[in-house]
Design a protein around this motif. Structure first.
Motif, PDB file in Angstrom:
ATOM      1  N   ASP A  64      -1.964 -11.940  51.056  1.00 34.79           N
ATOM      2  CA  ASP A  64      -1.033 -12.763  50.280  1.00 34.79           C
ATOM      3  C   ASP A  64      -1.670 -13.274  48.986  1.00 34.79           C
ATOM      4  N   SER A  65      -2.960 -13.068  48.834  1.00 32.79           N
ATOM      5  CA  SER A  65      -3.660 -13.523  47.630  1.00 32.79           C
ATOM      6  C   SER A  65      -3.102 -12.783  46.419  1.00 32.79           C
ATOM      7  N   ALA A  66      -2.511 -13.539  45.517  1.00 30.75           N
ATOM      8  CA  ALA A  66      -1.812 -12.970  44.364  1.00 30.75           C
ATOM      9  C   ALA A  66      -1.343 -14.131  43.493  1.00 30.75           C
ATOM     10  N   THR A  67      -0.729 -13.795  42.382  1.00 24.82           N
ATOM     11  CA  THR A  67      -0.047 -14.794  41.554  1.00 24.82           C
ATOM     12  C   THR A  67       1.433 -14.775  41.908  1.00 24.82           C
ATOM     13  N   TYR A  68       1.991 -15.943  42.132  1.00 26.23           N
ATOM     14  CA  TYR A  68       3.411 -16.065  42.498  1.00 26.23           C
ATOM     15  C   TYR A  68       4.166 -16.633  41.300  1.00 26.23           C
ATOM     16  N   LEU A  69       5.168 -15.896  40.881  1.00 27.15           N
ATOM     17  CA  LEU A  69       5.972 -16.247  39.714  1.00 27.15           C
ATOM     18  C   LEU A  69       7.329 -16.753  40.160  1.00 27.15           C
ATOM     19  N   CYS A  70       7.709 -17.895  39.632  1.00 29.08           N
ATOM     20  CA  CYS A  70       9.048 -18.433  39.839  1.00 29.08           C
ATOM     21  C   CYS A  70       9.902 -18.021  38.650  1.00 29.08           C
ATOM     22  N   ALA A  71      11.136 -17.612  38.906  1.00 27.94           N
ATOM     23  CA  ALA A  71      12.028 -17.200  37.831  1.00 27.94           C
ATOM     24  C   ALA A  71      13.427 -17.732  38.091  1.00 27.94           C
ATOM     25  N   VAL A  72      14.127 -18.049  37.018  1.00 23.52           N
ATOM     26  CA  VAL A  72      15.506 -18.508  37.140  1.00 23.52           C
ATOM     27  C   VAL A  72      16.369 -17.750  36.148  1.00 23.52           C
TER      28      VAL A  72
END
Lengths: 112, 113
Positions: free
Chosen positions: A83-91
């Protein structure tokens, strides 16, 4: 211009723990909310989307939306090193709006 | 169901040269988007097509950038007279009309020297 803010991290959690990622957005008209996972050097991969207040669960992932507080979060249960990663939130905007506005991402590291 | 594909995956060019990237969306998707991503940032929207019509362009998209989708299938993004500031990952995404989920291709990494 829509603004999407994420806790910049980095966030480190031990393997098996719950990782909590947070995102706020500025436009009350936003209708749909997305979480993408991005491994280093790779493109974003859609993992969750939500458009109704409350929780949405998919396997180890739970997205939570609170439109009154303009807040969306992602919980990852039983975190794994993969799960190690960058998590991006988008709207995106009102219904029919076409482009996504992204936050800068939160880098998650799951420690074995 | 094949995903979004992009070509080339990497491009190194000298400042002032023109470059062109190609995107092939998921076959039944009629919407296609171009984004640009620089290190440490989220993707930034550039432009959007529904079928062959370019319906939206970001103010970020300077006159040196042009995009086409001539038959409503694949799309090309051309950058003329490249500048060092154009160095970025160029991402293509596609979606089906009426569904908000966008799926990204692997991206084209552009380096302008």
């Amino acid at each position: 211009q829509k603004e999407v803010e994420q806790n910049s991290g980095p966030l480190s959690v031990p393997e098996g723990a719950i990782a909590s990622l947070n995102c706020t957005y500025s436009d009350r008209g936003s209708q749909s909310f997305f979480w993408y996972r991005q491994y280093s050097g790779k493109s974003p991969e859609l993992i969750m989307f939500i458009y109704s207040n409350g929780d949405k669960e998919d396997g180890r992932f739970t997205a939570q939306l609170n439109k009154a507080s303009q807040y969306v979060s992602l919980l990852i249960r039983d975190s794994q090193p993969s799960d190690s990663a960058t998590y991006l939130c988008a709207v995106n905007g009102e219904t029919g709006a076409n482009n996504l506005f992204f936050g800068t991402g939160t880098r998650l590291t799951v420690i074995p | 169901d094949t995903g979004v594909s992009q070509d080339p995956r990497h491009k190194i060019t000298k400042r002032g040269q023109n470059v062109t990237f190609r995107c092939d969306p998921i076959s039944e998707h009629n919407r296609l988007y171009w984004y640009r991503q620089t290190l440490g940032q989220g993707p930034e929207f550039l432009t959007y097509f529904q079928n062959e019509a370019q319906l939206e362009k970001s103010r970020l998209l300077s006159d040196r950038f042009s995009a086409e989708r001539p038959k409503g299938s694949f799309s090309t993004l051309e950058i003329q007279r490249t500048e060092q500031g154009d160095s970025a990952m160029y991402l293509c995404a596609s979606s089906f009309s009426g569904r908000p989920q966008q799926y990204f291709g692997p991206g084209t990494r552009l380096t302008v020297t």
